[in-house]
Design an enzyme around this catalytic site. Structure first.
Site, PDB file in Angstrom:
ATOM      1  N   LYS A 196       0.806  -0.725  -0.088  1.00 36.80           N
ATOM      2  CA  LYS A 196      -0.220   0.092  -0.229  1.00 36.80           C
ATOM      3  C   LYS A 196       0.810   0.839  -0.132  1.00 36.80           C
ATOM      4  CE  LYS A 196      -3.339  -2.998  -0.113  1.00 36.80           C
ATOM      5  NZ  LYS A 196      -4.214  -3.505   1.393  1.00 36.80           N
TER       6      LYS A 196
HETATM    7  C1  LIG Z   1      -5.572  -3.834   1.789  1.00 36.02           C
HETATM    8  C2  LIG Z   1      -6.363  -4.029   1.820  1.00 36.02           C
HETATM    9  C3  LIG Z   1      -7.252  -4.702   2.664  1.00 36.02           C
HETATM   10  C4  LIG Z   1      -6.809  -5.323   3.848  1.00 36.02           C
HETATM   11  O1  LIG Z   1      -5.897  -4.972   4.281  1.00 36.02           O
HETATM   12  P1  LIG Z   1      -4.717  -5.626   5.189  1.00 36.02           P
HETATM   13  O2  LIG Z   1      -4.352  -4.742   5.800  1.00 36.02           O
HETATM   14  O3  LIG Z   1      -3.837  -6.473   4.504  1.00 36.02           O
HETATM   15  O4  LIG Z   1      -5.466  -6.199   6.246  1.00 36.02           O
HETATM   16  C5  LIG Z   1      -8.480  -4.591   2.756  1.00 36.02           C
HETATM   17  N1  LIG Z   1      -9.400  -3.979   1.761  1.00 36.02           N
HETATM   18  C6  LIG Z   1      -9.073  -3.914   0.950  1.00 36.02           C
HETATM   19  C7  LIG Z   1      -9.573  -3.040  -0.534  1.00 36.02           C
HETATM   20  C8  LIG Z   1      -6.960  -4.067   0.906  1.00 36.02           C
HETATM   21  O5  LIG Z   1      -6.635  -3.803  -0.641  1.00 36.02           O
END
Ligand SMILES: *Cc1c(COP(=O)(O)O)cnc(C)c1O
Length: 398
Positions: A196
């Site tokens: 991210k």
């Molecule tokens: C990455 C992501 C999550 C979950 O995040 P984590 O930190 O991996 O638990 C939830 N929703 C979306 C759309 C994501 O891209």
């Protein structure tokens, strides 16, 4: 015509280019090291500092950190006090954690189709699925694109539904001149997974203007305990606490918080770089009739977590899976976001969905491809992606 590597030609590049890649600077590492040498490695002062800096950047009243984006979603859904029989609307084109968080909270996910242009939950489709059991909506800013958010805000207000927006892709995105995460109409959740915009190793954040929701999340992330450990530390501090609700251990530690705090200082350059890469692709791919490019509404500023193209199947002799395979043979790390959530074995069985239930999401999902986009990509990396896409599209043109 150049032969694709899949047909025995020479690969576009020697080294594999992933679709995303985190970057830790020496400042990030120094910040983590300072924590490692300090008295608190979890639940210490850096957690608060990170939350304050985050809320300042986003413009939200409260920011409550947790140890994943999934935990942030769970804290948000749990804060609504949902129970058996309650329904929450969301999109099938998302990471599965969005949908699981509804099930964790004891409610039933009800999916509604996407708008094929924005790839986000379609407000009309969502409205058609509202009934007397509907309690909330989770909007996902797919790829970092907040287009269509206003219609969902409007719908949630008209029908008196709670609203959560999964902003895992959308850190720094803006809509109608407001930063995603600062909308008082919604509880926003963020992820700091390494792929991210910024990372804490693993981590997440709940951003809200609602004091009760923020307080709930703070307790929920810490087993339901009413007082945090630092309030119980020291000779004159009370040691006792109560447990007010069923919580979890969803705490973000100080090591991750220090990295996140340091990374947050670079968010503007991360956004600028992602935007520049996306604009380069948009320019280079503009005249390729075999793919559809992402589109953003005028009032939406995209955060470009993902750059996706949609294949026009009728123009090609290969399907999407073969296209991804061909790009990978060129050492371009193409991938897919996402398989339709309602067709995973568990969710299909549990929720009773079938193929054909969400034609737009299924059609997009069958044809979509994510291309590499991350801040450290060089000009050559970007050129390689463009050349490889062109080569493969031309060779397999119908
Ligand atoms: C990455 C992501 C999550 C979950 O995040 P984590 O930190 O991996 O638990 C939830 N929703 C979306 C759309 C994501 O891209």
């Amino acid at each position: 015509m150049k032969k694709p590597a899949l047909e025995g030609g020479r690969p576009q590049r020697k080294q594999y280019l992933p679709y995303g890649q985190h970057r830790l600077s020496s400042l990030d590492i120094a910040a983590a090291t300072r924590v490692l040498k300090s008295k608190w490695i979890t639940q210490g002062p850096i957690v608060d500092e990170f939350e304050k800096a985050f809320s300042t950047r986003i413009g939200c009243r409260y920011a409550v950190s947790v140890n994943s984006g999934t935990a942030a979603l769970h804290a948000a859904t749990a804060s609504l006090g949902l129970g058996p029989g309650d329904e929450v609307l969301t999109t099938p084109l998302t990471f599965i954690a969005t949908i699981n968080a509804i099930i964790y909270a004891g409610a039933r996910p009800v999916l509604a189709d996407i708008d094929p242009l924005t790839l986000n939950l379609d407000a009309k489709e969502a409205e058609n699925r509202i009934n007397e059991n509907t309690r909330a909506i989770i909007f996902v800013h797919y790829a970092g694109n907040p287009s269509g958010f206003a219609d969902i805000i409007q719908l949630s207000q008209n029908r008196q539904l709670s609203l959560i927006d999964d902003a895992s892709h959308a850190l720094g995105a803006r809509y109608n001149d407001r930063t995603i995460g600062s909308f008082a109409e919604s509880i926003s959740t963020f992820s700091f997974h390494p792929v991210k915009h910024i990372t804490t190793g693993e981590g997440g954040m709940v951003a809200t203007a609602n004091k009760e929701a923020a307080e709930f999340a703070k307790t929920f992330r810490n087993h339901g305990i009413t007082r945090e450990v630092r309030e119980r530390y020291g000779a004159n501090a009370p040691w006792y606490y109560d447990v007010g609700l069923l919580g979890w251990n969803y705490r973000l530690n100080d090591i991750g918080s220090a990295i996140g705090l340091s990374q947050l200082q670079r968010l503007e350059s991360v956004l600028a770089k992602r935007t520049a890469i996306a604009q380069f692709y948009q320019r280079e791919f503009r005249n390729l009739p075999k793919i559809e490019l992402p589109s953003t509404q005028a009032n939406a500023m995209h955060a470009w977590h993902l750059y996706t193209v949609i294949l026009r199947e009728e123009e090609l002799t290969i399907d999407r899976d073969k296209f991804v395979e061909a790009l990978r043979a060129e050492n371009i790390g193409a991938t897919v976001h996402y398989s339709p959530a309602h067709l995973f074995s568990f969710h299909r069985n549990r929720l009773g969905y079938r193929e054909g239930d969400f034609p737009n999401a299924e059609s997009v999902s069958r044809r979509i491809v994510s291309l590499p986009i991350f801040p450290d990509m060089s000009r050559t990396d970007c050129d390689d992606v463009v050349q490889a896409v062109r080569k493969v599209l031309n060779f397999y043109a119908r």
